[in-house]
Scaffold this active site. Structure first.
Site, PDB file in Angstrom:
ATOM      1  N   SER A  89      86.805  15.905  46.566  1.00  0.00           N
ATOM      2  CA  SER A  89      86.878  14.657  45.815  1.00  0.00           C
ATOM      3  C   SER A  89      88.250  14.547  45.175  1.00  0.00           C
ATOM      4  CB  SER A  89      85.792  14.613  44.731  1.00  0.00           C
ATOM      5  OG  SER A  89      85.878  13.420  43.981  1.00  0.00           O
ATOM      6  N   LYS A 138      84.911  10.291  51.303  1.00  0.00           N
ATOM      7  CA  LYS A 138      84.927  11.719  51.016  1.00  0.00           C
ATOM      8  C   LYS A 138      85.036  12.476  52.340  1.00  0.00           C
ATOM      9  CE  LYS A 138      84.173  10.966  46.660  1.00  0.00           C
ATOM     10  NZ  LYS A 138      85.331  10.981  45.725  1.00  0.00           N
ATOM     11  N   CYS A 183      79.920   6.597  41.395  1.00  0.00           N
ATOM     12  CA  CYS A 183      79.762   8.002  41.016  1.00  0.00           C
ATOM     13  C   CYS A 183      78.262   8.257  40.879  1.00  0.00           C
ATOM     14  CB  CYS A 183      80.467   8.324  39.705  1.00  0.00           C
ATOM     15  SG  CYS A 183      80.155  10.029  39.148  1.00  0.00           S
ATOM     16  N   MET A 217      79.251  15.916  44.557  1.00  0.00           N
ATOM     17  CA  MET A 217      79.202  14.553  44.072  1.00  0.00           C
ATOM     18  C   MET A 217      77.819  13.969  44.374  1.00  0.00           C
ATOM     19  SD  MET A 217      82.084  15.578  45.760  1.00  0.00           S
ATOM     20  CE  MET A 217      82.423  14.626  47.227  1.00  0.00           C
TER      21      MET A 217
END
Length: 398
Positions: free
Chosen positions: A310, A279, A104, A319
């Protein structure tokens, strides 16, 4: 019938970039959860409040979106030239599943701050005032992140005037360097930034058609397609996508067939067990639009428009790892991202997303015909929202 009492575990609830998550020191977890496996996953699911068929995560710390259903585990690093090991778990909202396949990028902005405050960094390496350089080993993908964390009077400086679209209030700026971000993940993607060997592929997607696609391993495996090819403008906000079940199915199909083409899975059905990666994003040339906060974004403010999904939903901003993929692809002439931005060579790009704009830089070069990227750079912010203990029923690990 007797029931086990709740147990409490030291934890910190933090915002990093446009995400929120529950942060733990590895040493503070129950012994069974200090190693990867079912006990750890069961604990984190219960902490976040999943699986929740209602999709609200009312009985946990999750916020019922992919951006707020996250967990982080940190420990002192045993690797040379690194301060801390950072492990990220993306918790599914409605299924009993924790995805460990990626990073992340947004919560990466909070890792350095937490590590300093939690005593995981050698105090001799920290300035009393100035910028702390925290060397992070991202354990999910095996990459190095350098976090530049501001310090004041020996403590992390969290307040400031840095504004980040997608976050309501300003805070202190944290600059992140993602070193050698290409070819991340579990190594199944062919061992290169472009696992198919092409900057642009023709991706056959049943029920959708054959789409031009740039599939890249940088920051996070990402499948880029042109917005116009799937009936969009690239200026859409969340409601235009997330309220359309047919659109979500289409994007998931694109994602699944992209994952297969990238070598991340061996069968399309496996995509359901790998929700965090890759993604899928769609790009378009710059255009005027009004962001989700009501802020006007003009074509002159940006180089291109990007929208990314996401965990099956359009993201409210962008993101952080996908921003790395965008910056990297934009730096390489001929990719769909680069072409949407006008083509040519560039070292930075500013793109429009549903909440506003974001600038990301990347240093890419071609060696013996193959593209490499040495680093990607972007600024985020982070702060502690709450600290203390999180409580879960005693049978959560059983």
């Amino acid at each position: 019938m007797s029931h086990l009492p709740q147990i409490r575990i030291p934890a910190t609830y933090m915002r990093g970039g446009t995400s929120k998550g529950v942060f733990f020191r590895l040493q503070d977890l129950p012994e069974a959860a200090q190693v990867p496996g079912p006990a750890r996953d069961a604990l984190l699911l219960r902490v976040i409040g999943s699986p929740d068929p209602y999709g609200k995560q009312i009985d946990g710390m999750g916020g019922a979106t992919s951006s707020t259903s996250k967990t982080v585990i940190l420990s002192k690093s045993s690797r040379p030239d690194h301060d801390v090991d950072y492990l990220f778990g993306q918790v599914s909202i409605d299924t009993a599943f924790v995805d460990w396949s990626g990073n992340c990028g947004n919560l990466s902005a909070a890792v350095g701050s937490f590590a300093i405050s939690a005593g995981l960094i050698d105090p001799d390496r920290l300035p009393r005032d100035g910028m702390a350089r925290v060397r992070v080993w991202q354990a999910n993908i095996g990459k190095t992140i350098i976090a530049h964390v501001p310090m004041t009077d020996g403590a992390v400086q969290e307040t400031g005037d840095f504004e980040l679209d997608g976050v309501t209030f300003p805070a202190a700026e944290v600059q992140l360097e993602f070193l050698d971000p290409a070819d991340e993940g579990d190594g199944e993607g062919g061992g290169s930034m472009f696992p198919t060997g092409n900057l642009v592929d023709h991706l056959e997607v049943p029920g959708v058609g054959t789409l031009e696609a740039t599939m890249i391993n940088a920051g996070i495996p990402t499948v880029f397609v042109n917005a116009a090819a799937i009936g969009y403008t690239g200026t859409e906000l969340q409601d235009a996508i997330n309220g359309d079940a047919d659109a979500l199915r289409m994007f998931e199909t694109i994602r699944a067939y992209g994952a297969l083409r990238m070598g991340l899975i061996k069968d399309v059905a496996e995509a359901a067990t790998r929700q965090h990666t890759p993604k899928v994003a769609f790009v378009a040339p710059p255009a005027d639009y009004v962001s989700s906060s009501g802020k006007a974004v003009t074509a002159g403010d940006i180089d291109l428009c990007v929208r990314a999904l996401s965990m099956g939903k359009l993201h409210h901003a962008m993101m952080g790892t996908a921003a790395v993929a965008i910056g990297t692809a934009a730096a390489i002439p001929g990719t769909l991202v680069n072409l949407a931005a006008g083509g040519g060579e560039r070292t930075a790009v500013r793109f429009g997303h549903p909440s506003g704009t974001l600038r990301v830089g990347a240093e890419a070069l071609q060696v013996n015909g193959d593209w490499t990227v040495t680093k990607a750079i972007m600024s985020r912010s982070a702060r502690v929202l709450m600290e203390g203990w999180v409580r879960v029923p005693g049978d959560a690990l059983l």
